[in-house]
Write a protein that holds these residues in place. Structure first.
Motif, short mmCIF file in Angstrom:
data_model
loop_
_atom_site.label_atom_id
_atom_site.label_comp_id
_atom_site.label_asym_id
_atom_site.label_seq_id
_atom_site.Cartn_x
_atom_site.Cartn_y
_atom_site.Cartn_z
N GLY A 140 0.83 -1.06 0.05
CA GLY A 140 0.06 0.11 -0.20
C GLY A 140 0.92 1.18 -0.08
N LEU A 141 1.73 1.13 0.74
CA LEU A 141 2.71 2.52 0.92
C LEU A 141 3.41 2.58 -0.51
CD1 LEU A 141 4.18 1.99 4.44
CD2 LEU A 141 2.84 3.97 3.65
N LEU A 142 3.98 1.75 -1.14
CA LEU A 142 4.69 1.59 -2.26
C LEU A 142 3.73 2.27 -3.70
CD1 LEU A 142 6.98 -1.38 -1.92
CD2 LEU A 142 7.61 0.89 -1.87
N GLN A 144 12.94 -7.83 2.85
CA GLN A 144 12.65 -9.26 3.34
C GLN A 144 11.36 -9.81 2.92
OE1 GLN A 144 13.93 -9.34 7.00
NE2 GLN A 144 12.91 -11.12 7.72
N TYR A 145 10.27 -8.88 2.82
CA TYR A 145 8.98 -9.20 2.65
C TYR A 145 8.35 -9.20 1.30
CZ TYR A 145 9.62 -9.49 7.92
OH TYR A 145 10.09 -9.70 8.71
N LEU A 146 8.72 -8.30 0.50
CA LEU A 146 8.41 -8.30 -1.07
C LEU A 146 9.45 -8.46 -1.83
CD1 LEU A 146 6.38 -4.62 -0.71
CD2 LEU A 146 5.77 -7.06 -0.42
N ASP A 147 8.99 -9.17 -2.96
CA ASP A 147 10.07 -9.82 -4.01
C ASP A 147 10.32 -8.55 -4.96
OD1 ASP A 147 11.76 -11.23 -5.43
OD2 ASP A 147 10.06 -12.33 -6.45
N VAL A 148 10.84 -7.39 -4.44
CA VAL A 148 11.16 -6.48 -5.55
C VAL A 148 12.40 -5.64 -5.41
CG1 VAL A 148 8.60 -5.70 -5.79
CG2 VAL A 148 10.02 -4.62 -4.15
N PRO A 149 13.07 -5.28 -6.27
CA PRO A 149 14.61 -4.71 -6.09
C PRO A 149 14.33 -3.53 -5.13
CG PRO A 149 14.02 -4.88 -8.58
CD PRO A 149 12.53 -5.29 -7.80
N VAL A 150 15.69 -3.37 -4.29
CA VAL A 150 15.56 -2.50 -3.50
C VAL A 150 17.05 -1.51 -3.84
CG1 VAL A 150 15.78 -1.44 -1.00
CG2 VAL A 150 14.19 -3.21 -1.71
N LEU A 151 16.86 -0.49 -3.87
CA LEU A 151 18.45 0.55 -4.04
C LEU A 151 18.69 1.24 -2.84
CD1 LEU A 151 17.91 1.66 -7.65
CD2 LEU A 151 18.84 -0.71 -6.98
N LEU A 190 9.82 -0.76 -9.20
CA LEU A 190 8.72 -1.42 -9.44
C LEU A 190 8.41 -1.50 -10.83
CD1 LEU A 190 6.33 -0.07 -6.74
CD2 LEU A 190 7.67 -2.16 -6.59
N PRO A 191 7.36 -2.42 -11.41
CA PRO A 191 7.43 -2.32 -12.93
C PRO A 191 6.87 -1.01 -13.39
CG PRO A 191 6.49 -4.37 -12.03
CD PRO A 191 6.82 -3.49 -10.73
N GLY A 192 7.68 -0.37 -14.12
CA GLY A 192 7.54 0.74 -14.93
C GLY A 192 7.63 2.08 -14.12
N ARG A 193 7.95 1.98 -12.74
CA ARG A 193 8.41 3.09 -12.25
C ARG A 193 9.15 2.94 -10.76
NH1 ARG A 193 5.01 4.19 -7.53
NH2 ARG A 193 3.68 2.20 -6.98
N GLU A 194 9.55 4.00 -10.20
CA GLU A 194 10.45 3.94 -9.25
C GLU A 194 10.04 4.79 -8.01
OE1 GLU A 194 15.06 5.04 -9.03
OE2 GLU A 194 14.76 3.30 -10.35
N VAL A 195 10.04 4.17 -6.77
CA VAL A 195 9.61 5.04 -5.45
C VAL A 195 10.62 5.61 -4.93
CG1 VAL A 195 8.36 4.81 -3.52
CG2 VAL A 195 7.39 3.47 -5.25
N THR A 249 11.00 12.59 -12.70
CA THR A 249 11.92 11.47 -12.92
C THR A 249 11.44 10.23 -13.32
OG1 THR A 249 13.64 12.38 -11.16
CG2 THR A 249 13.72 9.89 -11.90
N MET A 250 10.19 9.77 -12.84
CA MET A 250 9.21 8.86 -13.05
C MET A 250 8.96 8.82 -14.79
SD MET A 250 5.80 7.51 -11.94
CE MET A 250 4.74 8.89 -12.56
N ALA A 251 8.17 10.32 -15.17
CA ALA A 251 7.90 10.28 -16.30
C ALA A 251 8.99 10.12 -17.46
CB ALA A 251 7.34 11.86 -16.53
N MET A 252 10.42 10.44 -16.97
CA MET A 252 11.39 10.56 -17.91
C MET A 252 11.88 9.23 -18.30
SD MET A 252 13.92 13.86 -17.26
CE MET A 252 13.96 13.40 -15.24
N THR A 253 11.87 8.16 -17.30
CA THR A 253 12.16 6.82 -17.32
C THR A 253 11.15 5.76 -17.74
OG1 THR A 253 11.76 6.38 -14.97
CG2 THR A 253 13.92 7.26 -15.46
N ALA A 254 9.93 6.54 -17.86
CA ALA A 254 8.73 5.46 -18.24
C ALA A 254 8.98 5.16 -19.90
CB ALA A 254 7.54 6.30 -18.05
#
Length: 471
Positions: free
Chosen positions: A184-186, A208-215, A223-228, A466-471
């Motif tokens: 939800g937060l993401l 630890q609890y979600l299967d997503v890349p963390v930087l 996340l798919p198509g965007r970065e938080v 940034t999200m718009a440029m990398t989409a």
């Protein structure tokens, strides 16, 4: 080009509509968030979405509330408020995030109400938002709202500020709904926390609890198509207001009168909402130990402990009040001499003007929460000294300790450590007091509430770009 409209979303509004003898009227609620966001709402033609009480209409206009912006009310029934707010928010997330898992009351009906309330808030935002808006969601009551808005395709930039501590994954993972809360937060474009430690804990939980890349550099979640974007952004205070109010002749006169009435050479001050996270009992025990060990100070010092009533319908808080009352009674009984007590206890809320006078009167502030996201009392005390040296004794486990490094830091769980820090504070040389306070004042004057608001909104706009440029 149109300035992006700002939509603030929080559990409580800066006012509540209450029914009185003359009918329904607006009553301002306690809290600094409204003042912090007032200028931003004006500049961005904003609106505030929140629960406003049982007697509010759906839309409250400025002419009704006296505010400079409209409020859109979220409708919640009494049972929903009890289970979502008093239940899941305050008896699950609050103790968990403050590292008191044994105090958590994890119940399915609390979670069901929490999810339903978040859906209600998300629906209100969805009905109000326009393309290009900035939506700023506040705190742990509304974890699911960003994800719900993202799933609904709301055409706005979504930011969250988490005001309280974020615990490590070994604690956060206790919750069976940990994945739902993190997901939800993401839904947001930007997540901001008080400290770097909170950022690290959040990212560790996501790892630890979600299967997503963390930087880690810069902190973000891919996340798919965007970065938080994830950032540490410590909240500040309205420094100029506190400084100016403390410098007023009326405030100085009130502070002098307080000191005269206390009849004490050295005044110590504690100001807290009644909560087990604030360390009030531990502080009183430390002060009691100081009086035991330092009999020469018993007639020279006075601690003023101001405790603001809170959540008195919750059994744990009634028990805490009894424990505080017992400590106060024991100290007063043991150390009162010829009618003079070294402890004054006030169980009440003070106005801002009264509070600043107490800050101005106090030689030492004891800010010793067991755990705190930030603790603005520490910063308010510094700003209210108005150039007059004082000593800030500050918990190692308050977020403010990361910034206010010239404070006298203390382990708030240890009465022996507290008594030693009190002894150090009351005996500190004037030159050392002045040096520390000058440095603290510079820090508080730089990281103001205005800086915090502008920084968050700038980061939110940049994250979306940034999200718009990398989409």
């Amino acid at each position: 080009m149109r300035t992006s409209r700002l939509v603030i979303v929080s559990n409580r509004a800066p006012l509540e509509m209450v029914r009185g003898p003359q009918g329904v009227h607006a009553q301002r609620t306690v809290g600094g968030l409204a003042a912090a966001l007032d200028d931003a709402l004006r500049a961005h033609d904003g609106t505030w979405i929140a629960w406003v009480g049982q007697h509010a209409s759906d839309d409250l206009r400025p002419e009704t509330t006296g505010l400079a912006y409209p409020i859109r009310a979220v409708r919640l029934k009494e049972r929903e408020i009890s289970d979502y707010y008093a239940g899941f928010s305050n008896q699950v997330l609050w103790p968990l995030c403050h590292m008191f898992p044994s105090r958590c009351r994890i119940q399915q009906n609390y979670w069901t109400a929490y999810r339903a309330a978040n859906e209600r808030f998300a629906a209100a935002v969805q009905a109000s938002v326009m393309p290009g808006d900035l939506v700023w969601i506040h705190d742990f009551h509304l974890c699911l709202v960003p994800g719900l808005l993202r799933s609904a395709g709301v055409p706005a930039r979504l930011g969250v500020f988490w005001h309280i501590p974020f615990p490590p994954p070994t604690v956060f993972g206790i919750l069976r709904w940990r994945e739902e809360l993190l997901s939800g937060l993401l839904g947001a474009d930007l997540l901001a926390f008080q400290t770097d430690a909170d950022v690290r804990n959040f990212l560790a939980s996501v790892r630890q609890y979600l299967d997503v890349p963390v930087l880690d550099d810069p902190p973000s979640v891919r996340l798919p198509g965007r970065e938080v974007r994830v950032a540490a952004l410590p909240i500040g205070i309205d420094y100029e207001h506190f400084r100016a109010e403390a410098s007023q002749p009326a405030t100085r006169e009130r502070a002098a009168r307080l000191r005269h009435n206390l009849g004490s050479e050295v005044v110590l001050l504690g100001v807290d909402r009644l909560d087990y996270t604030k360390g009030i009992v531990e502080r009183l025990r430390g002060f009691e130990r100081f009086l035991e060990r330092q009999p020469g100070w018993r007639r020279r010092v006075c601690l003023v402990q101001v405790t603001v009533p809170s959540r008195d319908r919750v059994p744990e808080y009634r028990e805490l009040k009894r424990a505080v009352d017992e400590c106060v009674g024991r100290i007063v009984g043991r150390f009162t001499y010829e009618g003079r007590s070294p402890l004054r206890y006030l169980y009440t809320a003070l106005s801002r003007e009264q509070l600043i006078a107490y800050y101005a009167a106090a030689d030492v502030a004891l800010v010793t929460p067991l755990r705190d996201g930030m603790n603005l009392v520490a910063k308010e005390y510094v700003a209210s000294r108005a150039g007059v040296p004082g000593v800030l004794v500050l918990s190692e486990f308050a977020g403010a300790a990361n910034e206010l490094r010239e404070a006298v830091l203390v382990n708030p769980y240890d009465p022996e450590a507290i008594q030693r820090r009190i002894e150090l504070a009351v005996s500190m040389a004037p030159e050392e007091r002045a040096r520390r306070m000058r440095a603290l004042d510079r820090r508080v004057a730089t990281g103001t509430i205005q800086w915090w608001t502008a920084s968050f909104l700038k980061l939110l706009e940049r994250s979306a770009a940034t999200m718009a440029m990398t989409a």
